[in-house]
Design a protein around this motif. Structure first.
Motif, mmCIF file in Angstrom:
data_model
loop_
_atom_site.group_PDB
_atom_site.id
_atom_site.type_symbol
_atom_site.label_atom_id
_atom_site.label_comp_id
_atom_site.label_asym_id
_atom_site.label_seq_id
_atom_site.Cartn_x
_atom_site.Cartn_y
_atom_site.Cartn_z
ATOM 1 N N CYS A 47 0.815 -1.222 0.000
ATOM 2 C CA CYS A 47 0.000 0.000 0.000
ATOM 3 C C CYS A 47 0.849 1.272 0.000
ATOM 4 O O CYS A 47 0.332 2.362 0.278
ATOM 5 C CB CYS A 47 -0.907 -0.004 1.227
ATOM 6 N N LEU A 50 -0.683 3.738 -2.255
ATOM 7 C CA LEU A 50 -2.137 3.820 -2.189
ATOM 8 C C LEU A 50 -2.523 5.037 -1.357
ATOM 9 O O LEU A 50 -2.056 5.211 -0.232
ATOM 10 C CB LEU A 50 -2.716 2.549 -1.578
ATOM 11 N N VAL A 80 1.544 0.345 5.019
ATOM 12 C CA VAL A 80 0.296 1.058 5.296
ATOM 13 C C VAL A 80 0.654 2.373 5.983
ATOM 14 O O VAL A 80 1.354 2.380 6.991
ATOM 15 C CB VAL A 80 -0.627 0.207 6.191
ATOM 16 N N VAL A 84 -4.697 5.823 4.260
ATOM 17 C CA VAL A 84 -5.077 4.404 4.295
ATOM 18 C C VAL A 84 -4.962 3.872 5.722
ATOM 19 O O VAL A 84 -5.846 3.164 6.205
ATOM 20 C CB VAL A 84 -4.215 3.578 3.308
#
Length: 100
Positions: A47, A50, A80, A84
C-alpha cells in the motif's frame, strides 16, 4: 487506481497505487480474482503508493484474507501509511490484518 500483480518465488505481490474509491473498487475486485487459485500462498498487498481505500475495497480485502486463511495461505498488508492507515484504524480493520 493502478494494480500490479507479480509472483516471485511462490509469493504474490500486489502493488496498489492511487485512489481505490467506489468507482475503482469493482475493477479492483475483478483484477484480484486471478489470485483466487493462489490463496494457499503468501500474498503481500503493498500500500506504499495507495492514497485512499473505500469500504467496498476494504470488504474485498477482508474476503481475500479470510479465503486465504481458509486455504492455509496468508495475506498481509505492507507499507500502510497516511490516509489508508487512518481508514483502517477508524474502521477497526487494522486489527484484522497482519501489517508489515
Amino acid at each position: 487506481m493502478n494494480i500490479n500483480i507479480r509472483e516471485q518465488n511462490g509469493t504474490y505481490f500486489v502493488n496498489l497505487s492511487g485512489w481505490l474509491d467506489t468507482n475503482e473498487a469493482s475493477q479492483f475486485l475483478e483484477d484480484i480474482k486471478v489470485l483466487e487459485a493462489n490463496f494457499d500462498k503468501y500474498i503481500v498487498i503493498d500500500c506504499a503508493e495507495l492514497e485512499y481505500l473505500c469500504s467496498l475495497a476494504l470488504r474485498g480485502l477482508l474476503k481475500m484474507k479470510k479465503q486465504s486463511a481458509a486455504k492455509g495461505g496468508n495475506l498481509v498488508l505492507r507499507n500502510v501509511k497516511g490516509e489508508v492507515e487512518k481508514i483502517l484504524t477508524m474502521t477497526g480493520f487494522i486489527k484484522l490484518f497482519d501489517i508489515e
